[in-house]
Design an enzyme around this catalytic site. Structure first.
Site, PDB file in Angstrom:
ATOM      1  N   VAL A  76      -6.212  -8.147   1.102  1.00  0.00           N
ATOM      2  CA  VAL A  76      -5.973  -7.925  -0.319  1.00  0.00           C
ATOM      3  C   VAL A  76      -5.863  -9.440  -1.194  1.00  0.00           C
ATOM      4  CG1 VAL A  76      -5.468  -5.579  -0.391  1.00  0.00           C
ATOM      5  CG2 VAL A  76      -3.538  -7.210  -0.477  1.00  0.00           C
ATOM      6  N   SER A 155       9.226  -2.244  -7.294  1.00  0.00           N
ATOM      7  CA  SER A 155      10.288  -2.153  -6.522  1.00  0.00           C
ATOM      8  C   SER A 155      11.644  -2.077  -7.600  1.00  0.00           C
ATOM      9  CB  SER A 155      10.487  -3.429  -5.596  1.00  0.00           C
ATOM     10  OG  SER A 155      11.954  -3.466  -4.958  1.00  0.00           O
ATOM     11  N   TYR A 168       9.182 -12.498  -5.473  1.00  0.00           N
ATOM     12  CA  TYR A 168       8.874 -10.975  -5.458  1.00  0.00           C
ATOM     13  C   TYR A 168       9.283 -10.198  -6.569  1.00  0.00           C
ATOM     14  CZ  TYR A 168       9.150  -6.244  -2.953  1.00  0.00           C
ATOM     15  OH  TYR A 168       9.358  -5.022  -2.585  1.00  0.00           O
TER      16      TYR A 168
HETATM   17  N1  LIG Z   1      10.691  -0.575   2.382  1.00  0.00           N
HETATM   18  C1  LIG Z   1      11.471  -0.849   1.356  1.00  0.00           C
HETATM   19  O1  LIG Z   1      12.790  -0.623   1.341  1.00  0.00           O
HETATM   20  C2  LIG Z   1      10.863  -0.984  -0.133  1.00  0.00           C
HETATM   21  C3  LIG Z   1      11.642  -1.174  -1.272  1.00  0.00           C
HETATM   22  C4  LIG Z   1      10.916  -1.490  -2.176  1.00  0.00           C
HETATM   23  C5  LIG Z   1       9.664  -1.617  -2.574  1.00  0.00           C
HETATM   24  N2  LIG Z   1       8.962  -1.545  -1.319  1.00  0.00           N
HETATM   25  C6  LIG Z   1       7.372  -1.855  -1.675  1.00  0.00           C
HETATM   26  O2  LIG Z   1       6.889  -0.856  -0.833  1.00  0.00           O
HETATM   27  C7  LIG Z   1       5.512  -1.074  -0.415  1.00  0.00           C
HETATM   28  C8  LIG Z   1       5.318  -0.843   1.147  1.00  0.00           C
HETATM   29  O3  LIG Z   1       6.177  -1.337   1.821  1.00  0.00           O
HETATM   30  P1  LIG Z   1       6.154  -1.271   3.285  1.00  0.00           P
HETATM   31  O4  LIG Z   1       7.206  -2.280   3.874  1.00  0.00           O
HETATM   32  O5  LIG Z   1       6.439   0.016   3.589  1.00  0.00           O
HETATM   33  O6  LIG Z   1       4.686  -1.739   3.728  1.00  0.00           O
HETATM   34  P2  LIG Z   1       4.213  -2.475   5.101  1.00  0.00           P
HETATM   35  O7  LIG Z   1       4.686  -3.686   5.178  1.00  0.00           O
HETATM   36  O8  LIG Z   1       4.429  -1.276   6.081  1.00  0.00           O
HETATM   37  O9  LIG Z   1       2.752  -2.504   4.703  1.00  0.00           O
HETATM   38  C9  LIG Z   1       1.926  -1.357   4.668  1.00  0.00           C
HETATM   39  C10 LIG Z   1       0.414  -1.661   4.903  1.00  0.00           C
HETATM   40  O10 LIG Z   1      -0.191  -2.691   4.361  1.00  0.00           O
HETATM   41  C11 LIG Z   1      -0.713  -3.375   5.092  1.00  0.00           C
HETATM   42  N3  LIG Z   1      -1.121  -4.932   4.531  1.00  0.00           N
HETATM   43  C12 LIG Z   1      -0.272  -5.853   4.617  1.00  0.00           C
HETATM   44  N4  LIG Z   1      -0.812  -7.118   4.194  1.00  0.00           N
HETATM   45  C13 LIG Z   1      -1.859  -6.593   3.713  1.00  0.00           C
HETATM   46  C14 LIG Z   1      -3.085  -7.344   3.082  1.00  0.00           C
HETATM   47  N5  LIG Z   1      -2.790  -8.662   2.781  1.00  0.00           N
HETATM   48  N6  LIG Z   1      -4.281  -6.739   2.828  1.00  0.00           N
HETATM   49  C15 LIG Z   1      -4.467  -5.410   3.296  1.00  0.00           C
HETATM   50  N7  LIG Z   1      -3.468  -4.694   3.759  1.00  0.00           N
HETATM   51  C16 LIG Z   1      -2.218  -5.346   3.873  1.00  0.00           C
HETATM   52  C17 LIG Z   1      -0.153  -3.222   6.611  1.00  0.00           C
HETATM   53  O11 LIG Z   1      -1.156  -3.477   7.493  1.00  0.00           O
HETATM   54  C18 LIG Z   1       0.438  -2.027   6.380  1.00  0.00           C
HETATM   55  O12 LIG Z   1      -0.365  -1.181   7.298  1.00  0.00           O
HETATM   56  C19 LIG Z   1       5.263  -2.554  -0.741  1.00  0.00           C
HETATM   57  O13 LIG Z   1       4.730  -2.676  -2.070  1.00  0.00           O
HETATM   58  C20 LIG Z   1       6.873  -2.973  -0.847  1.00  0.00           C
HETATM   59  O14 LIG Z   1       6.967  -4.307  -1.965  1.00  0.00           O
HETATM   60  C21 LIG Z   1       9.369  -1.296  -0.174  1.00  0.00           C
END
Ligand SMILES: NC(=O)c1ccc[n+]([C@@H]2O[C@H](COP(=O)([O-])OP(=O)(O)OC[C@H]3O[C@@H](n4cnc5c(N)ncnc54)[C@H](O)[C@@H]3O)[C@@H](O)[C@H]2O)c1
Length: 284
Positions: A76, A155, A168
């Site tokens: 992306v 977030s 971020y």
């Molecule tokens: N985990 C938390 O506590 C938390 C808190 C606040 C916000 N978020 C947000 O939630 C969302 C998901 O986070 P997560 O940690 O579950 O995601 P993750 O890191 O597990 O990624 C989700 C999927 O995105 C894919 N991905 C990563 N980079 C990519 C790229 N450049 N192009 C295409 N696909 C790509 C990965 O392969 C993965 O399958 C994010 O936007 C994150 O900022 C997470």
């Protein structure tokens, strides 16, 4: 529709049956949980992910619900790949009705030490790609005169300061504003745009730590635990579905009450007769 006979009355309430939804980052975690829930609601799905095998695995799992599911690989952060993928999805699979953009990640650095590369990378992988993908989908929906629903994943870091990962936080705050502008410009044509802002969520990338450590980290969360990927999937399904037909431009924090509580975890502040600050209940 393949699974029509198996949808419950509640599932029909969502009005999602037969809709084609693109999940960006659908290969694991919140993306997988969203795919599994939307499949139960009768959606056909395209799962876009950097890792083709991740998207393929989830596609295989959700097809068991009797829906169609396609996997597509793209990075992306590369505009050309996003535009080409969006075009290919609609040409080879089916026209899209909706999209949930889940990819996002933080680089860790204090602002004074932060490089411009870190700043740009976090804006690319959180904010810029969402603008590009949503723009491409909106162009298609507008050209077809079709309604649609788009959800960004921000977030809580976009709703208050984000110390040590300021780029971020600024990008996630940008999403909150961008969905408002998209809503203002596109909702007259039937395209709703909303945002989910997760708090601390257990994911494959950030699994549960030792109990003691989790308890300390959750002191500021009224729910006293981290959320699940399913908690986020439910909020996304709400915005994508007919449960929110009059909602556009909104951000919903799914954070166990964290933002509502605010910064004090030490109980009721008390000022002594000497003017020093204490607390009535150190455990509160
Ligand atoms: N985990 C938390 O506590 C938390 C808190 C606040 C916000 N978020 C947000 O939630 C969302 C998901 O986070 P997560 O940690 O579950 O995601 P993750 O890191 O597990 O990624 C989700 C999927 O995105 C894919 N991905 C990563 N980079 C990519 C790229 N450049 N192009 C295409 N696909 C790509 C990965 O392969 C993965 O399958 C994010 O936007 C994150 O900022 C997470």
């Amino acid at each position: 529709m393949a699974n029509k006979g198996r949808l419950s009355t509640e599932e029909r309430l969502f009005g999602m049956e037969g809709r084609h939804v693109l999940i960006i980052g659908g290969g694991q975690g919140m993306g997988e949980a969203t795919a599994r829930l939307l499949a139960r609601l009768g959606c056909n799905l395209t799962l876009l992910d950097l890792e083709q095998e991740r998207a393929e695995r989830v596609c295989q799992a959700v097809r068991a619900e009797g829906i169609k599911a396609w996997a597509i690989a793209a990075d992306v952060t590369d505009e050309a790949q996003v535009v080409a993928a969006m075009e290919r999805i609609e040409r080879e699979f089916a026209p899209l009705d909706a999209m949930a953009a889940i990819v996002g990640m933080a680089g860790w650095s204090k602002l004074a030490e932060m490089t411009t590369e870190t700043w740009d990378r976090d804006h690319n992988r959180n904010l810029r790609y969402f603008f590009i993908a949503a723009r491409e989908l909106a162009r298609s929906l507008l050209a077809r005169g079709a309604p649609g629903s788009i959800v960004a994943v921000s977030s809580v870091d976009g709703l208050r300061s984000a110390q040590n990962h300021g780029a971020y936080g600024a990008a996630k705050a940008g999403l909150v504003n961008l969905v408002r502008t998209m809503a203002a410009e596109w909702t007259p044509d039937g395209i709703r745009v909303n945002c989910v802002a997760p708090g601390a969520i257990v994911t494959p990338r950030i699994p549960l730590g030792p109990e003691e450590q989790e308890r300390a980290a959750m002191a500021l969360v009224p729910m006293q635990r981290r959320g699940s990927t399913e908690d986020i999937a439910r909020a996304i399904a709400f915005f994508l579905s007919d449960l929110s037909p009059y909602v556009s431009g909104q951000t919903l924090a799914v954070d166990g009450g964290y933002l509502a509580k605010g910064g004090f975890s030490i109980g009721t502040p008390r000022v002594s007769s000497q003017g020093t600050l204490g607390v009535d209940d150190a455990k509160a």
